[in-house]
Write an enzyme that holds these catalytic residues in place. Structure first.
Site, mmCIF file in Angstrom:
data_model
loop_
_atom_site.group_PDB
_atom_site.id
_atom_site.type_symbol
_atom_site.label_atom_id
_atom_site.label_comp_id
_atom_site.label_asym_id
_atom_site.label_seq_id
_atom_site.Cartn_x
_atom_site.Cartn_y
_atom_site.Cartn_z
ATOM 1 N N LYS A 40 0.839 -1.208 0.000
ATOM 2 C CA LYS A 40 0.000 0.000 0.000
ATOM 3 C C LYS A 40 0.873 1.256 0.000
ATOM 4 C CE LYS A 40 -0.296 -0.192 5.006
ATOM 5 N NZ LYS A 40 -1.067 0.203 6.145
ATOM 6 N N TYR A 246 13.920 31.225 5.050
ATOM 7 C CA TYR A 246 12.736 32.000 5.437
ATOM 8 C C TYR A 246 12.739 32.339 6.922
ATOM 9 C CZ TYR A 246 10.541 30.688 1.002
ATOM 10 O OH TYR A 246 10.243 30.523 -0.327
#
Ligand SMILES: Cc1ncc(COP(=O)(O)O)c(C=O)c1O
Length: 356
Positions: A40, A246
């Site tokens: 999965k 940032y």
């Protein structure tokens, strides 16, 4: 395998020999069982189609996915073995399951009574996520069906609380008695369960161990499977007090060299690693500094003249020389687990396969 990046960006190297080595280790632990490998979430990020093809070598019963599109992807890639979809099916999906020959997981008697394809019944023995509760005798009595091929439960703490396994097994045994029939395929163990549950069952459902994630400190380490690398795309010399990234919340304390790597949070480096993570360059550890940005991270190479050049390759997860950063160490920097780090590797990160 090439150590350079044609895209100029991060890539993941997937060691298929180690994937198979890990699968064989699970089988050694569970004599008499066949594998139902969980592929999965794109095989925990490393590539479901390639992993399923490789795992054919250990003759698995079938493959486990979470969603119908994941199952269809395997079918379209030519996988012929049974594919079990672990999200409980909905009535309207019957035609899709038939068209693509998918096995459903069901946990509602009213749907079971009209489901005309083979399915597996999930029993909830403590996970409280999906499945018929083990003590709901009335519901269990309505779950018997000629289409019932398998019955299973999911262990919720086989990794961290071995003592939880026996009570779950007892509940599962009681529920199967209430069901009143014994389907052919019984499965319980996830990776840690393969080491903790001493029952010989038809199938075993490993996930994280196959892909190189640690199960628990007292259980064996798998062979490493995923290596995350990224090239240096830019370099700069900074002076005392310069800020990086940032927010400007990281500043140099003296002259230093900063390398920019072509990997960011869109590639799967969580912002939460800020202030903790290191990367390997030339076999040495360097701190990642400043905020993780969408496309780039910055690394402090220190004050001395650096031999690092644009195009050199940094290792975020994996080995470089004598140094290694495991996926579990990386995950801990993010306050996360190996499963999440692998499953969130970005779609744009090229998967490169070696071995097999
Ligand atoms: C139903 C089910 N079985 C097996 C597994 C595999 O678990 P693990 O990755 O811990 O081996 C999972 C994964 O979460 C799962 O949801």
């Amino acid at each position: 395998m090439s150590t350079h990046s044609s895209s100029g960006r991060a890539w993941v190297e997937v060691d298929l020999d180690n994937l198979i080595g890990n699968a064989r280790a699970v089988l050694d632990q569970t004599p008499g069982s066949r594998l139902l490998p969980m592929v999965k979430a794109d095989a925990y990020g490393v590539g479901a189609v390639m992993c399923a093809r490789m795992l054919e070598r250990v003759d698995p019963w079938g493959f486990g996915v979470a969603t119908v599109p994941e199952g269809i992807q395997l079918r379209q890639a030519g996988i012929r073995r049974p594919i079990l979809v672990f999200t409980p099916a909905q009535p309207a999906q019957l035609g899709t399951y038939r068209e693509h020959d998918l096995r459903a997981v069901l946990d509602r008697p009213e749907l079971i009574s009209v489901w005309t394809l083979p399915f597996h019944l999930e029993i909830d023995t403590g996970m409280a996520r999906c499945g018929v509760r083990w003590d709901d005798g009335a519901a269990l009595a309505r779950c018997a069906s000629p289409q019932l091929e398998g019955v299973f439960t999911h262990l919720f703490a086989a990794d961290v609380d071995p003592a939880s396994v026996a009570p779950q097994w007892e509940r599962f045994t009681e529920a199967r008695r209430r069901l009143g029939m014994s389907p052919r395929l019984v499965h319980v163990a996830n990776s840690a369960g393969a080491w903790r549950l001493r029952q010989e069952l038809a199938l075993v459902r490993p996930g994280i161990y196959l892909y190189g994630g640690r199960m628990a400190s007292d259980l064996p380490m798998p062979l490493p499977v995923a290596t995350l690398r990224a090239p240096v795309v830019s370099l700069r010399r900074l002076t005392t007090g310069d800020s990086v990234s940032y927010g400007g919340d990281w500043r140099t304390s003296g002259p230093t060299t900063v390398a920019t790597l072509g990997v960011g949070y869109a590639d799967g480096v969580p912002r939460a690693v800020q202030g903790r993570a290191h990367v390997l360059l030339g076999g040495r550890r360097y701190p990642l500094v400043g905020r993780v940005t969408m496309d780039f991270v910055m690394v402090d190479l220190g004050p001395a003249p650096s031999p690092v050049a644009v195009g050199d390759v940094a290792t975020l997860i994996g080995r470089d020389g004598d140094e290694t950063i495991t996926v579990d160490e990386f995950a801990a920097w993010a306050g996360s687990i190996s499963y999440e780090i692998l499953a969130r590797l970005g779609a744009r990160v090229e998967r490169r396969y070696a071995g097999g």
